[in-house]
Design a protein around this motif. Structure first.
Motif, PDB file in Angstrom:
ATOM      1  N   ALA A   1       0.838  -1.196   0.000  1.00  0.00           N
ATOM      2  CA  ALA A   1       0.000   0.000   0.000  1.00  0.00           C
ATOM      3  C   ALA A   1       0.873   1.246   0.000  1.00  0.00           C
ATOM      4  N   LEU A   2       0.455   2.242  -0.744  1.00  0.00           N
ATOM      5  CA  LEU A   2       1.162   3.518  -0.801  1.00  0.00           C
ATOM      6  C   LEU A   2       0.765   4.407   0.374  1.00  0.00           C
ATOM      7  N   SER A   3      -0.480   4.260   0.814  1.00  0.00           N
ATOM      8  CA  SER A   3      -0.978   4.946   2.009  1.00  0.00           C
ATOM      9  C   SER A   3      -2.149   4.146   2.550  1.00  0.00           C
ATOM     10  N   TRP A   4      -2.491   4.382   3.821  1.00  0.00           N
ATOM     11  CA  TRP A   4      -3.572   3.634   4.433  1.00  0.00           C
ATOM     12  C   TRP A   4      -4.122   4.372   5.647  1.00  0.00           C
ATOM     13  N   GLU A   5      -5.340   4.003   6.011  1.00  0.00           N
ATOM     14  CA  GLU A   5      -5.980   4.478   7.231  1.00  0.00           C
ATOM     15  C   GLU A   5      -6.769   3.306   7.804  1.00  0.00           C
ATOM     16  N   VAL A   6      -6.541   3.017   9.082  1.00  0.00           N
ATOM     17  CA  VAL A   6      -7.193   1.897   9.749  1.00  0.00           C
ATOM     18  C   VAL A   6      -8.038   2.443  10.888  1.00  0.00           C
ATOM     19  N   THR A   7      -9.303   2.039  10.929  1.00  0.00           N
ATOM     20  CA  THR A   7     -10.209   2.435  12.006  1.00  0.00           C
ATOM     21  C   THR A   7     -10.802   1.171  12.612  1.00  0.00           C
ATOM     22  N   ILE A   8     -10.642   1.024  13.924  1.00  0.00           N
ATOM     23  CA  ILE A   8     -11.170  -0.134  14.646  1.00  0.00           C
ATOM     24  C   ILE A   8     -12.014   0.395  15.790  1.00  0.00           C
ATOM     25  N   ALA A   9     -13.308   0.016  15.804  1.00  0.00           N
ATOM     26  CA  ALA A   9     -14.191   0.550  16.834  1.00  0.00           C
ATOM     27  C   ALA A   9     -15.285  -0.441  17.181  1.00  0.00           C
ATOM     28  N   PRO A  10     -15.597  -0.549  18.500  1.00  0.00           N
ATOM     29  CA  PRO A  10     -16.752  -1.357  18.883  1.00  0.00           C
ATOM     30  C   PRO A  10     -18.034  -0.591  18.566  1.00  0.00           C
ATOM     31  N   VAL A  11     -19.026  -1.315  18.064  1.00  0.00           N
ATOM     32  CA  VAL A  11     -20.351  -0.757  17.804  1.00  0.00           C
ATOM     33  C   VAL A  11     -21.337  -1.738  18.415  1.00  0.00           C
ATOM     34  N   GLY A  12     -21.712  -1.491  19.675  1.00  0.00           N
ATOM     35  CA  GLY A  12     -22.542  -2.457  20.400  1.00  0.00           C
ATOM     36  C   GLY A  12     -21.747  -3.734  20.626  1.00  0.00           C
ATOM     37  N   ASP A  13     -22.321  -4.876  20.243  1.00  0.00           N
ATOM     38  CA  ASP A  13     -21.641  -6.169  20.388  1.00  0.00           C
ATOM     39  C   ASP A  13     -20.725  -6.487  19.217  1.00  0.00           C
ATOM     40  N   VAL A  14     -20.667  -5.595  18.250  1.00  0.00           N
ATOM     41  CA  VAL A  14     -19.901  -5.823  17.020  1.00  0.00           C
ATOM     42  C   VAL A  14     -18.612  -5.012  17.064  1.00  0.00           C
ATOM     43  N   THR A  15     -17.537  -5.579  16.531  1.00  0.00           N
ATOM     44  CA  THR A  15     -16.296  -4.823  16.360  1.00  0.00           C
ATOM     45  C   THR A  15     -16.157  -4.540  14.876  1.00  0.00           C
ATOM     46  N   ARG A  16     -16.129  -3.257  14.537  1.00  0.00           N
ATOM     47  CA  ARG A  16     -16.059  -2.832  13.131  1.00  0.00           C
ATOM     48  C   ARG A  16     -14.635  -2.407  12.807  1.00  0.00           C
ATOM     49  N   ILE A  17     -14.109  -2.991  11.736  1.00  0.00           N
ATOM     50  CA  ILE A  17     -12.767  -2.668  11.264  1.00  0.00           C
ATOM     51  C   ILE A  17     -12.908  -2.132   9.847  1.00  0.00           C
ATOM     52  N   GLN A  18     -12.346  -0.955   9.610  1.00  0.00           N
ATOM     53  CA  GLN A  18     -12.326  -0.405   8.254  1.00  0.00           C
ATOM     54  C   GLN A  18     -10.889  -0.082   7.894  1.00  0.00           C
TER      55      GLN A  18
ATOM     56  N   GLY B   1      -6.470   1.809 -13.658  1.00  0.00           N
ATOM     57  CA  GLY B   1      -5.658   3.010 -13.530  1.00  0.00           C
ATOM     58  C   GLY B   1      -4.349   2.727 -12.810  1.00  0.00           C
ATOM     59  N   GLU B   2      -3.589   3.794 -12.537  1.00  0.00           N
ATOM     60  CA  GLU B   2      -2.261   3.667 -11.920  1.00  0.00           C
ATOM     61  C   GLU B   2      -2.322   3.308 -10.440  1.00  0.00           C
ATOM     62  N   THR B   3      -3.332   3.777  -9.745  1.00  0.00           N
ATOM     63  CA  THR B   3      -3.537   3.410  -8.337  1.00  0.00           C
ATOM     64  C   THR B   3      -5.019   3.111  -8.133  1.00  0.00           C
ATOM     65  N   ILE B   4      -5.285   2.344  -7.098  1.00  0.00           N
ATOM     66  CA  ILE B   4      -6.672   2.053  -6.739  1.00  0.00           C
ATOM     67  C   ILE B   4      -6.859   2.326  -5.252  1.00  0.00           C
ATOM     68  N   SER B   5      -8.045   2.759  -4.898  1.00  0.00           N
ATOM     69  CA  SER B   5      -8.410   2.960  -3.499  1.00  0.00           C
ATOM     70  C   SER B   5      -9.305   1.797  -3.098  1.00  0.00           C
ATOM     71  N   VAL B   6      -8.840   1.038  -2.119  1.00  0.00           N
ATOM     72  CA  VAL B   6      -9.548  -0.162  -1.686  1.00  0.00           C
ATOM     73  C   VAL B   6     -10.072   0.061  -0.270  1.00  0.00           C
ATOM     74  N   ARG B   7     -11.342  -0.232  -0.067  1.00  0.00           N
ATOM     75  CA  ARG B   7     -11.936  -0.171   1.275  1.00  0.00           C
ATOM     76  C   ARG B   7     -12.335  -1.582   1.677  1.00  0.00           C
ATOM     77  N   GLN B   8     -11.872  -1.995   2.851  1.00  0.00           N
ATOM     78  CA  GLN B   8     -12.198  -3.300   3.421  1.00  0.00           C
ATOM     79  C   GLN B   8     -12.916  -3.048   4.744  1.00  0.00           C
ATOM     80  N   VAL B   9     -14.134  -3.567   4.855  1.00  0.00           N
ATOM     81  CA  VAL B   9     -14.911  -3.390   6.081  1.00  0.00           C
ATOM     82  C   VAL B   9     -15.272  -4.769   6.627  1.00  0.00           C
ATOM     83  N   GLU B  10     -14.933  -4.984   7.894  1.00  0.00           N
ATOM     84  CA  GLU B  10     -15.268  -6.226   8.587  1.00  0.00           C
ATOM     85  C   GLU B  10     -16.096  -5.865   9.811  1.00  0.00           C
TER      86      GLU B  10
END
Length: 163
Positions: free
Chosen positions: A35-52, A70-79
């Protein structure tokens, strides 16, 4: 196109889950996946843990697919991970999208005990909604997602063993 990746490990489900929800593990996996750059967010939402995880990547695909992406792609992964089940296992919904492109994966991840360790099973449907080319591009996207999953699992186990 179907994606199915299974990895086994000698770490427990809770150890594997703690690696999934560790900021430094996710960031290291982004780095090691190119990855050329990234941002990771991890947060509980009620009984669920959301990772983006949002990453900007050079497309690691054949040239005919790069022309599409294209030359770069922006990928979002949500769990979105559930609370532990009675056996300690956990499940998640997983969605991977390539921002601005008609390509995505929707699926599930399951972490469950296996002997003294654990197994993680990720299954999903990869779709590229482009007439004629979509079916040629989908296998390339599956390869990239599978490679990223292997990196995340390896980095997580290394982190657990270093604790």
């Amino acid at each position: 196109m179907k994606l199915s990746e299974t990895t086994t490990s000698d770490v427990t489900v809770e150890q594997a889950f703690s690696a999934h929800t560790e900021q430094s593990v996710r960031e290291q996996a982004c780095k090691e996946s190119g990855a050329l750059s990234w941002e990771v967010t991890i947060a509980p939402v009620g009984d669920v843990t959301r990772i983006q995880v949002d990453r900007v990547m050079p497309p690691a695909v054949p040239d005919f697919v790069k022309k599409f992406l294209g030359e770069t792609i922006s990928v979002r992964q949500v769990e979105e991970w559930s609370a532990p089940a009675s056996d300690g296992g956990r499940t998640a919904t997983v969605k991977v999208t390539i921002q601005g492109q008609p390509a995505s994966m929707v699926g599930t991840a399951v972490l469950k005990p296996q002997g003294t360790g654990s197994v993680e099973i990720v299954e999903g449907d990869v779709k590229v909604a482009v007439p004629f080319l979509g079916k040629k591009i989908e296998p390339e996207i599956v390869k990239v997602i599978a490679a990223a999953l292997k990196i995340e699992q390896r980095v997580g186990v290394e982190w657990i063993k270093s604790q």
